[in-house]
Design a protein around this motif. Structure first.
Motif, PDB file in Angstrom:
ATOM      1  N   GLU A 125      67.474  66.284 112.070  1.00 39.44           N
ATOM      2  CA  GLU A 125      66.746  65.013 112.339  1.00 39.44           C
ATOM      3  C   GLU A 125      67.142  64.084 113.230  1.00 39.44           C
ATOM      4  OE1 GLU A 125      64.357  64.641 108.221  1.00 39.44           O
ATOM      5  OE2 GLU A 125      66.580  64.585 108.026  1.00 39.44           O
ATOM      6  N   GLN A 142      71.847  59.166 106.338  1.00 37.56           N
ATOM      7  CA  GLN A 142      71.087  59.613 105.358  1.00 37.56           C
ATOM      8  C   GLN A 142      70.044  60.918 105.944  1.00 37.56           C
ATOM      9  OE1 GLN A 142      70.866  56.517 106.097  1.00 37.56           O
ATOM     10  NE2 GLN A 142      70.942  55.038 104.491  1.00 37.56           N
ATOM     11  N   MET A 143      69.925  61.134 107.165  1.00 43.60           N
ATOM     12  CA  MET A 143      69.176  62.158 107.725  1.00 43.60           C
ATOM     13  C   MET A 143      69.888  63.234 108.294  1.00 43.60           C
ATOM     14  SD  MET A 143      65.724  60.434 109.430  1.00 43.60           S
ATOM     15  CE  MET A 143      66.407  60.718 110.969  1.00 43.60           C
ATOM     16  N   GLU A 148      74.368  52.739 112.402  1.00 39.85           N
ATOM     17  CA  GLU A 148      73.236  51.870 111.966  1.00 39.85           C
ATOM     18  C   GLU A 148      72.225  51.970 113.152  1.00 39.85           C
ATOM     19  OE1 GLU A 148      73.735  48.203 110.517  1.00 39.85           O
ATOM     20  OE2 GLU A 148      75.150  48.838 108.991  1.00 39.85           O
ATOM     21  N   LYS A 160      73.701  66.258 105.986  1.00 41.92           N
ATOM     22  CA  LYS A 160      73.458  64.987 106.290  1.00 41.92           C
ATOM     23  C   LYS A 160      74.408  64.312 107.274  1.00 41.92           C
ATOM     24  CE  LYS A 160      70.387  63.664 102.593  1.00 41.92           C
ATOM     25  NZ  LYS A 160      70.057  63.011 101.493  1.00 41.92           N
ATOM     26  N   PHE A 175      78.289  63.237 106.403  1.00 39.04           N
ATOM     27  CA  PHE A 175      79.212  63.691 106.217  1.00 39.04           C
ATOM     28  C   PHE A 175      80.101  64.173 107.356  1.00 39.04           C
ATOM     29  CE2 PHE A 175      76.295  64.650 102.599  1.00 39.04           C
ATOM     30  CZ  PHE A 175      77.251  63.842 101.345  1.00 39.04           C
ATOM     31  N   ALA A 233      72.548  56.690 114.950  1.00 38.13           N
ATOM     32  CA  ALA A 233      72.220  57.840 114.251  1.00 38.13           C
ATOM     33  C   ALA A 233      71.820  57.215 112.847  1.00 38.13           C
ATOM     34  CB  ALA A 233      73.201  58.702 114.042  1.00 38.13           C
ATOM     35  N   ILE A 234      71.457  58.028 111.921  1.00 38.48           N
ATOM     36  CA  ILE A 234      70.990  57.749 110.638  1.00 38.48           C
ATOM     37  C   ILE A 234      71.567  58.379 109.612  1.00 38.48           C
ATOM     38  CG2 ILE A 234      69.085  57.442 108.699  1.00 38.48           C
ATOM     39  CD1 ILE A 234      67.396  56.698 110.982  1.00 38.48           C
TER      40      ILE A 234
END
Lengths: 354, 496
Positions: free
Chosen positions: B349, B344-345, B338, B393, B396, B341-342
């Protein structure tokens, strides 16, 4: 038996499929409502969605309505993408219209190529000024932008009301609540003889292209994306949060203000009480139906624009109130939110054991 | 009537972590039991199992020899198990009385009578008509306790109840608990505070890394022995080779304070320390004692007085994280998914989150994707991230690989100081070793580390100097050679 299971990850295909599903469900539910009201569902839906755009004039009307929706929704997507909930675009539109209308009235008896650019710019600035209020209050006083931006809508409408009834009302207007007609130089040119579609559509298209570029190619777009996913990450990366909040509000205010310019300098050519049939609110639905993607927003604004036209046709031919249009807009949003459930969950058929 | 609660061979496995590993315990009424352990030891999971919030993978629970089926919190209530959580579950705007009766179907009048009797009996004084938000933490806790007592529970579980109480409130609570116990309520008291265990409890069960380590009478224990059990006697004190560290001071923190407006955050009080080049300063402590706030103040997420942080002879207390990075600081926060790192990116990115001017990720406001991708590939190969697809992403990636990516992203720019917070939390042994080796390596390159960790093992292994944070205050800085796990345990629990 059907069981609901959580998806491992949100599906990309479903992400673009649910808006289509939402529209489909809206049509079904709309048909049912028409049936209950005593109309033949298919015929009624035809009056609502097909008849209005069946000819050249209707198509021009469609684009005329879609233009402000698209423009505002593009602006809003800057806010929504970065976790800022500006729902006061209607107010920013109104204030933009007031400022640009005021400038246009200054030039009411003059002609000149320079007038229109000044009028357009004034509208954008008006929208920005109005959007900066919730932004500044949010960044420096921790207020909730949803409440502030929403309530400012009503303030702007009252200001407009006061102006068109009082100081700005047309001296030769027999006390009608409207201003003088703007001079031709302050009007956005019509594109075709006899049709109402005007040059404002180019502003919308420009906004689409620019926003696509900003979202996907610039550092600002990247920062917005990160902030949208996690404000904690944005803070950790060291992005200047306050600056960005103010910037996205200004962009979205400018877009709404420009939409306001289009409304008053296009076919109407004067300020009056009702500059917008709630485009600013409806554009929120458009932004989400278009998945905050510039291209998606183009399609969404066309779909939602039909509900405005359909409501008018339905009122004329079927004698039902034009507010049916809002019912359809509400249903689209309702079904969109409901079908978004499918982004995270899926139905699984389970053979009955035992 | 005697109450007997028995936990038999309970196991609960979360992905990547065994929270409870074959735990068996037996409790009898008339005594107060302590469940002691560090954060992440598995206490909370066990308590959640007892209160029906979590369902165990294996094992059974018996109440007076009958098997209990605890599938939801209401099952626990039905079986007379009461629970007071660390954070209150009260409706702030409702009155005390409304809060007390909200989940009961009994008649209002009956309840009123019952509540009055309870209050009289235990000498509780709470005004029933005021809204809960006007109460102090101690009073709120009383409301929670009364809510349990209305149901005349056989078992009362208290989860870290003193973390929000003052000294005075704590001793009042202890008196009440002793009274309950005399009346036959079985009390299970969850804590990591050693002093409280010695003061209050009759028997103590110690947990570590999901396993039950010991069960003993309190008379046979003292603070040192409990600390030892809690932290782990079996730790080998593998220390890194003592290199000849330089005496050049890299970072100096002077009178750093932080006062939070959020009642769930910890204030930092007069933090002072300095760190030389090539050294690793370990900061131990039980989580929630100000570590997260300290990390944010050091990273610049929370901005402080300019002069309170001197780094490389520059005063940088007022700079944000991005500006601090330009001075060659790097940060690895606790929360991988949270914050650091993100998910979903894409991987590349996420790499761009650590953005230096000289890295040229963004030229004139435009994204330079090829530059970022090139840089990402370098990180992936240098830090053994197990993938070759930087468009993937990051959700994974396994926890270990994601952490390698994050540490790699922070280190590839060769910063002078890395500040990391629980860098190996929740990772498997292989990844932990890799991260530890990497951290030792950067010390050897004469770079410094501030390691904030709740893992005592890790701290003793990697640090040159150690300090303990307790309630937002830092203990004096000790040389790692002079530190034992007992000493750490005592300091972490607030002792001297």
């Amino acid at each position: 038996m059907i069981k609901i299971v959580k998806r491992d990850q949100p599906s990309k295909a479903i992400f673009f499929f649910t808006p289509v599903l939402a529209i489909f469900l809206t049509l079904i539910a709309g048909g049912i409502i028409f049936y209950i009201l005593g109309f033949k569902p298919f015929e009624a839906l035809k009056f609502f969605f097909i008849v209005p755009i069946a000819d050249k004039y209707g198509f021009s009307e469609l684009l005329l309505k879609a233009t402000p929706l698209c423009l505002i929704a593009i602006g809003l997507s800057f806010c929504f993408k970065s976790n800022n909930w500006n729902i006061g675009a209607e107010g920013q539109l109104t204030f933009g219209a007031i400022v640009s209308g005021g400038v246009a009235l200054l030039f009411y008896d003059q002609e000149g190529f320079y007038i229109l650019p000044i009028v357009i710019l004034a509208g954008a600035i008006g929208g920005m000024i109005y959007a900066s209020i919730p932004a500044i209050l949010k960044t420096y006083f921790n207020t909730n932008e949803i409440l502030v931006s929403l309530m400012l809508v009503y303030v702007s409408k009252l200001i407009l009301d006061y102006l068109v009834v009082g100081p700005w009302s047309n001296p030769e207007g027999f006390n009608f609540p409207e201003t003088r007609q703007f001079s031709d130089s302050a009007r956005l040119p019509l594109l075709f003889e006899g049709l109402r579609i005007h040059a404002g559509i180019f502003l919308a298209l420009a906004a689409v292209v620019i926003s696509w570029f900003v979202f996907y190619k610039t550092y600002l777009g990247f920062q917005m994306k990160v902030s949208g996913f996690s404000l904690k990450t944005a803070k950790y990366a060291g992005y200047k949060g306050k600056k960005m909040i103010i910037l996205v509000f200004l962009i979205s205010g400018a877009c709404a203000g420009l939409a306001g310019v289009g409304e008053i300098t296009g076919p109407i050519g004067q300020l009056h009480r009702e500059v917008s049939p709630d485009y600013g609110f409806t554009a929120i639905i458009v932004a989400f139906l278009g998945r905050l993607h510039p291209v998606g927003i183009i399609f969404a604004s066309l779909v939602v624009a039909i509900t405005y036209l359909g409501a008018e046709t339905a009122q004329i031919f079927m004698q039902i109130p034009k507010y049916t249009g809002q019912v359809f807009q509400g249903m689209i949003l309702f079904f969109l939110l409901a079908s978004d459930y499918l982004l995270f969950f899926k139905f699984k058929l389970i053979g009955s054991k035992k | 009537m005697n109450t007997n609660l028995k936990i038999s061979n309970v196991t609960k496995i979360y992905p990547g972590c065994v929270a409870n590993d074959d735990v068996s315990l037996e409790f009898n009424s008339g005594k107060i039991y302590a469940l002691l352990g560090e954060n992440g030891a598995g206490k909370s999971t066990l308590v959640k199992i007892l209160s029906g919030v979590v369902i165990p993978d294996e094992g059974k629970i018996y109440l007076n020899k009958n098997i209990l089926k605890l599938n939801s919190p209401s099952d626990a209530k039905k079986n007379d198990i009461g629970m007071v959580f660390q954070h209150f579950n009260l409706f702030e705007t409702l009155s005390v009385f409304e809060n007390l009766i909200i989940d009961s179907d009994e008649q209002r009048e009956n309840l009123k009578e019952k509540i009055d009797t309870i209050m009289k009996k235990y000498n509780f004084s709470v005004d029933l008509d005021v809204p809960v938000l006007n109460l102090s933490a101690g009073q709120k806790q009383k409301v929670e306790i009364i809510r349990c007592l209305i149901r005349s529970p056989k078992v009362l579980i208290m989860d870290e109840p003193t973390s929000v109480l003052t000294e005075q409130e704590t001793s009042e609570l202890f008196l009440s608990l002793k009274k309950f116990s005399e009346e036959g309520i079985l009390i299970i008291y969850i804590t990591h505070k050693l002093k409280e265990v010695m003061q209050l409890c009759d028997e103590v069960a110690v947990m570590r890394r999901g396993k039950l380590v010991s069960v003993s009478q309190i008379n046979n224990e003292n603070i040192e022995s409990l600390a030892n059990k809690m932290v782990g006697q079996d730790l080998k004190t593998i220390k890194k080779k003592k290199e000849n560290t330089s005496s050049e001071q890299l970072i100096i923190i002077t009178n750093l304070n932080f006062t939070s407006e959020d009642p769930f955050e910890t204030n930092l009080v007069d933090i002072n320390f300095s760190l030389n080049r090539g050294e690793c300063l370990g900061i131990a402590g039980i989580s929630g004692n100000g570590q997260s706030e300290l990390f944010q103040v050091l990273s610049g997420e929370i901005i402080s007085n300019k002069n309170s942080i001197e780094f490389n002879k520059n005063f940088i207390g007022n700079l944000n994280p991005q500006e601090r990075r330009e001075y060659l600081m790097a940060f690895s926060p606790e929360d991988r998914l949270e914050q650091a790192a993100i998910p979903q990116m894409a991987i590349f990115e996420n790499v761009a989150l650590n953005n230096f001017k000289s890295s040229n990720f963004f030229n004139n406001g435009l994204i330079n994707e090829s530059k970022i991708k090139e840089h990402s590939k370098k990180i992936i190969s240098e830090f053994n991230v197990n993938t070759d697809n930087i468009d993937l992403k990051s959700q994974f990636l396994s926890g270990g690989n994601l952490q390698k990516l994050i540490i790699g992203r922070e280190l590839i720019t060769s910063p002078d100081l890395l500040i990391c917070f629980n860098p190996t939390w929740g990772l498997d042994v292989g990844a932990i070793n890799y991260i530890h080796e990497t951290l030792i390596k950067i010390n050897e390159q004469n770079k410094s580390i501030i390691l904030i960790s709740t893992d005592t093992d890790e701290l003793l292994k990697l640090s040159d100097k150690i300090s303990v944070i307790h309630r937002g205050k830092l203990s004096k800085i000790m040389n790692a050679e002079d530190v034992t796990s007992e000493k750490l345990g005592i300091l972490m629990g607030g002792g001297n």
